[in-house]
Design an enzyme around this catalytic site. Structure first.
Site, PDB file in Angstrom:
ATOM      1  N   CYS A 139       0.877  -1.120  -0.124  1.00  0.00           N
ATOM      2  CA  CYS A 139       0.062   0.151   0.058  1.00  0.00           C
ATOM      3  C   CYS A 139       0.865   1.260   0.003  1.00  0.00           C
ATOM      4  CB  CYS A 139      -0.954   0.103   1.144  1.00  0.00           C
ATOM      5  SG  CYS A 139      -1.967  -1.300   1.534  1.00  0.00           S
ATOM      6  N   ARG A 164       5.159  -0.281  -6.147  1.00  0.00           N
ATOM      7  CA  ARG A 164       5.137  -1.174  -5.093  1.00  0.00           C
ATOM      8  C   ARG A 164       4.125  -2.038  -4.961  1.00  0.00           C
ATOM      9  NH1 ARG A 164       7.683   2.449  -0.234  1.00  0.00           N
ATOM     10  NH2 ARG A 164       6.904   0.855   0.804  1.00  0.00           N
ATOM     11  N   TRP A 186      -3.246  -2.568  -1.386  1.00  0.00           N
ATOM     12  CA  TRP A 186      -2.827  -3.868  -1.566  1.00  0.00           C
ATOM     13  C   TRP A 186      -3.841  -4.809  -0.601  1.00  0.00           C
ATOM     14  CZ3 TRP A 186      -0.386  -8.140   0.869  1.00  0.00           C
ATOM     15  CH2 TRP A 186       0.009  -9.222  -0.451  1.00  0.00           C
ATOM     16  N   ASN A 220      -2.008   2.221   6.049  1.00  0.00           N
ATOM     17  CA  ASN A 220      -1.114   1.129   5.353  1.00  0.00           C
ATOM     18  C   ASN A 220      -0.947   0.190   6.712  1.00  0.00           C
ATOM     19  OD1 ASN A 220      -0.819   2.433   3.045  1.00  0.00           O
ATOM     20  ND2 ASN A 220       1.339   2.771   3.409  1.00  0.00           N
ATOM     21  N   GLY A 221      -0.833  -1.141   6.620  1.00  0.00           N
ATOM     22  CA  GLY A 221      -0.555  -2.041   7.640  1.00  0.00           C
ATOM     23  C   GLY A 221      -1.805  -2.911   8.005  1.00  0.00           C
ATOM     24  N   GLU A 256      16.842 -18.332  -7.681  1.00  0.00           N
ATOM     25  CA  GLU A 256      16.426 -17.173  -7.985  1.00  0.00           C
ATOM     26  C   GLU A 256      16.093 -17.275  -9.327  1.00  0.00           C
ATOM     27  OE1 GLU A 256      15.946 -14.445  -6.900  1.00  0.00           O
ATOM     28  OE2 GLU A 256      16.249 -13.093  -8.280  1.00  0.00           O
ATOM     29  N   LYS A 293      12.256 -15.896 -10.579  1.00  0.00           N
ATOM     30  CA  LYS A 293      12.173 -14.700 -11.442  1.00  0.00           C
ATOM     31  C   LYS A 293      11.103 -14.965 -12.425  1.00  0.00           C
ATOM     32  CE  LYS A 293      13.317 -12.283 -10.022  1.00  0.00           C
ATOM     33  NZ  LYS A 293      13.818 -11.597  -8.888  1.00  0.00           N
ATOM     34  N   GLU A 323       7.383 -15.297 -10.916  1.00  0.00           N
ATOM     35  CA  GLU A 323       6.588 -14.092 -10.494  1.00  0.00           C
ATOM     36  C   GLU A 323       6.432 -13.112 -11.794  1.00  0.00           C
ATOM     37  OE1 GLU A 323       8.656 -11.561  -7.786  1.00  0.00           O
ATOM     38  OE2 GLU A 323      10.526 -11.907  -8.746  1.00  0.00           O
ATOM     39  N   HIS A 369      16.015 -37.859  -7.575  1.00  0.00           N
ATOM     40  CA  HIS A 369      15.516 -38.476  -6.201  1.00  0.00           C
ATOM     41  C   HIS A 369      13.825 -38.347  -6.117  1.00  0.00           C
ATOM     42  CE1 HIS A 369      19.327 -39.732  -4.672  1.00  0.00           C
ATOM     43  NE2 HIS A 369      20.038 -38.537  -4.970  1.00  0.00           N
ATOM     44  N   LYS A 412       6.343  -4.618  -4.384  1.00  0.00           N
ATOM     45  CA  LYS A 412       7.493  -4.315  -4.361  1.00  0.00           C
ATOM     46  C   LYS A 412       8.071  -4.374  -2.765  1.00  0.00           C
ATOM     47  CE  LYS A 412      11.579  -3.346  -5.970  1.00  0.00           C
ATOM     48  NZ  LYS A 412      12.162  -4.600  -6.912  1.00  0.00           N
TER      49      LYS A 412
HETATM   50  O1  M6R Z   1      12.773  -5.674  -0.200  1.00  0.00           O
HETATM   51  P1  M6R Z   1      13.369  -7.047   0.133  1.00  0.00           P
HETATM   52  O2  M6R Z   1      14.580  -7.196  -0.530  1.00  0.00           O
HETATM   53  O3  M6R Z   1      13.403  -7.322   1.771  1.00  0.00           O
HETATM   54  O4  M6R Z   1      12.226  -7.964  -0.374  1.00  0.00           O
HETATM   55  C1  M6R Z   1      12.360  -9.332  -0.356  1.00  0.00           C
HETATM   56  C2  M6R Z   1      11.310  -9.965  -1.221  1.00  0.00           C
HETATM   57  O5  M6R Z   1      10.133  -9.483  -1.103  1.00  0.00           O
HETATM   58  C3  M6R Z   1      11.701  -9.708  -2.698  1.00  0.00           C
HETATM   59  O6  M6R Z   1      13.135 -10.039  -2.875  1.00  0.00           O
HETATM   60  C4  M6R Z   1      10.663 -10.592  -3.549  1.00  0.00           C
HETATM   61  O7  M6R Z   1      11.049 -11.814  -3.703  1.00  0.00           O
HETATM   62  C5  M6R Z   1      11.045  -9.700  -4.877  1.00  0.00           C
HETATM   63  N1  M6R Z   1       9.734  -9.924  -5.689  1.00  0.00           N
HETATM   64  C6  M6R Z   1      11.907 -10.724  -6.029  1.00  0.00           C
HETATM   65  O8  M6R Z   1      11.829 -10.345  -7.234  1.00  0.00           O
END
Ligand code: M6R
Length: 594
Positions: free
Chosen positions: A2, A28, A76, A102-103, A471, A475, A478, A494, A589
């Protein structure tokens, strides 16, 4: 997650400030947007809100009169569906108070049954409880005391802005756990959940501490604790460069940020290895050396960088390192050694799961270093030490350049803790050149056709390549929504190999000469079962039919280059599928709720 922006001033139209701020916070992640503005004709406040993008809000408000005050929000969803009713701002029952939040208010159900049994609720949100409580206390208390009394009852996290429609020149704001910054200029006062929203409207800012409450008017700001005692306002200059947030020649921020990686690596070298005054301080190094184990805490991509960091720190400095998922560590802390040292890795520096860990380690009086891209963030401020990533604002939800920067900074930390004699500056410069060479000369977009029509996909690798495969898989998931797993190449047989069928894409990462044959054998096992493969290697591990061959780099730094083609796979897969690359569905974000 948010976003919040509020403005009260003289010359500017609050609508412009708030909408501009919300637009800057779009990256975000959010699903609805809303704004409340003063209507000078009727001397009342109007609310415009809906699910969808900020652009919709711009259309809804295009004919409004100029307003000196306004509060806005991007939501959000956490409590209640993505609907117009659940979008912020929310009114209190009689519509006297208007609020954005927010929160998460964890005890909202208890508060409802204890204090608000007769109140009528218009939404499914936890936020509305705050508005209703303020209103109910305002029967007998001043506005400020009604808000303070409410704040003392709230459990959970909040950054909130409140307007009392009977006091149309004032914004009340409060913060606990969720970020909130206050900016001032000759034009007025802006309050927002992210410094980025203040750029262009404020010259100085204060990052608010937890359990604080502020009262803002065009020419005055008063900061209080929850006992209504006045606190000093310590302003800092805003030094954010807006040009980082411009797309320039690129179609998407993600692509721009992938292409920025060579310069990010060079910047880190310049800062931590060239400029003598800015190197990692002895204080940090001595505290780590005095510890008997490093605990790395992080989430998502940052955690994957943490795995690589563990490998580097153990190899270079011989220090034992454990990596933990922040959201698990916070509530199920493992047995710790006698002298632990904590490293939090977070691009945003605002991840709520990590903040919960920090609260815990602080309570236990352990030292903490945060490695972050945002030096003004909550984690940077609240840790004993921080190291900046110098990646420049990362706008795309999918983290790319920050990941490479995190490994870069961790490698420098490992190096400074070690007696290593190789030239790290030269090694990192080679990384920047290898990435640059790949981005300039190799086109991966045609390979993406092996992936995009498929239901699922695998990345495999061993040792450091295994971490890169985690990683790479995140990527692709997402951004392109293809079910992808990152796997230790030797582990596939396995059990998971049962999922391989005709055409299943398996992408092998082969950067370690000592075990490259083992990975290639594992690849043959999936080929024998019908898999379609893509091979990514380095010059010193390559076979001539490999699909992508990158220039060699130091063995400990291979993840910084091996990840780059996988970032582009994710990008082009999402592009081919026509998806919203910079703002993938359901993601934010900066994840500021636990
Ligand atoms: O801001 P941060 O690095 O703490 O965020 C952690 C994760 O939320 C962040 O890396 C998330 O996995 C990304 N969307 C990855 O692309």
């Amino acid at each position: 997650m948010c976003g919040i922006v509020g403005f009260v001033g003289h010359k500017l139209d609050a609508k412009d400030v708030v909408l501009s701020g919300l637009t800057k916070l779009e990256y975000r992640g959010y699903d609805s947007a809303g704004i409340s503005l003063f209507n000078s004709k009727f001397r009342s406040f109007d609310i415009y809100k809906d699910f969808g993008r900020v652009q919709k809000l711009k259309d809804l408000t295009k004919d409004t009169l100029k307003s000196h005050i306004g509060i806005g929000h991007t939501r959000w969803a956490t409590h209640g569906k993505v609907t117009k009713d659940n979008a912020h701002p929310h009114y209190s029952q009689s519509k006297r108070f208007i609020i954005v939040h927010n929160g998460v208010i964890e005890n909202h159900d208890e508060l409802k049954s204890q204090y608000l049994r007769d109140s009528l609720f218009y939404s499914e949100t936890d936020t509305e409880v705050i508005a209703q409580l303020i209103e109910s206390f305002s029967d007998t208390l001043s506005v400020e005391n009604a808000i303070l009394t409410t704040l003392k009852l709230l459990e959970g996290s909040y950054a909130l802005l409140v307007i009392d429609t009977q006091m149309p020149d004032t914004i009340y704001a409060a913060k606990n756990k969720s970020p909130l910054v206050l900016g001032i200029s000759d034009d007025g006062v802006t309050v927002a959940s992210d410094l980025m929203a203040l750029v262009g409207f404020s010259s100085k800012y204060v990052a608010l501490a937890d359990h604080t409450f502020i009262v803002c008017e065009a020419d005055s700001v008063k900061l209080y604790n929850l006992n209504h005692e006045i606190l000093p306002l310590n302003y800092s200059e805003i030094d954010l460069d807006e040009s980082f947030s411009e797309l320039g020649e690129y179609q998407h921020y993600m692509l721009k940020e992938i292409y920025e990686q060579p310069s990010v690596v060079s910047r880190i070298v310049q800062h931590y290895l060239v400029d003598e005054n800015k190197m990692i301080s002895d204080e940090i190094l001595n505290d780590i050396k005095a510890s008997d184990r490093i605990y790395v805490l992080a989430a998502g991509t940052s955690m994957h960088a943490g795995f690589v960091g563990k490998y580097i720190l153990e190899e270079l400095a011989g220090l034992p390192v454990e990596v933990h998922i922040a959201s698990e560590f916070a509530y199920h802390t493992p047995l710790l050694t006698h002298k632990p040292f904590f490293i939090m890795i977070s691009q945003s520096g605002e991840t709520a799961d990590l903040r919960a860990c920090l609260m815990k380690t602080k309570k236990l009086k352990y030292k903490t270093l945060t490695i972050t891209n945002v030096k003004t963030s909550t984690l940077a401020r609240e840790s004993n030490y921080y190291l900046e990533l110098f990646a420049g604002p990362e706008i795309a939800v999918a983290s790319t350049k920050a990941y490479v920067a995190q490994i870069g900074v961790l490698s420098i930390l490992g190096y400074r803790l070690s007696n290593a004699s190789f030239d790290l500056k030269e090694a990192l410069t080679k990384v920047a050149l290898s990435i640059e060479d790949f981005l300039e000369h190799q086109d991966v977009s045609s390979l993406v056709h092996k992936i995009i029509t498929k239901r699922n996909c695998f990345y495999i690798g061993r040792t450091l390549d295994y971490y890169t495969s985690l990683e790479a898989a995140l990527k692709l998931k997402e951004i392109s929504y293809i079910q992808t797993e990152g796997f230790a190449a030797g582990e596939l047989k396995h059990g998971t190999i049962a999922l391989i069928e005709e055409g299943t894409p398996v992408i092998a990462l082969i950067s370690n000469p000592e075990i490259s044959n083992n990975t290639r054998s594992n690849l043959n096992e999936v080929v024998a079962r019908g898999a379609t493969t893509i091979k990514i290697s380095l010059s010193n591990t390559s076979h001539k039919d490999d699909d992508i061959i990158l220039k060699d780099v130091h063995p400990l730094l291979t993840p910084m280059v091996m990840v780059v083609p996988t970032q582009l796979f994710a990008y082009y897969a999402a592009l081919e599928r026509g998806l919203d690359i910079d703002k993938p569905r359901n993601l934010a974000k900066s994840v500021t709720v636990e």
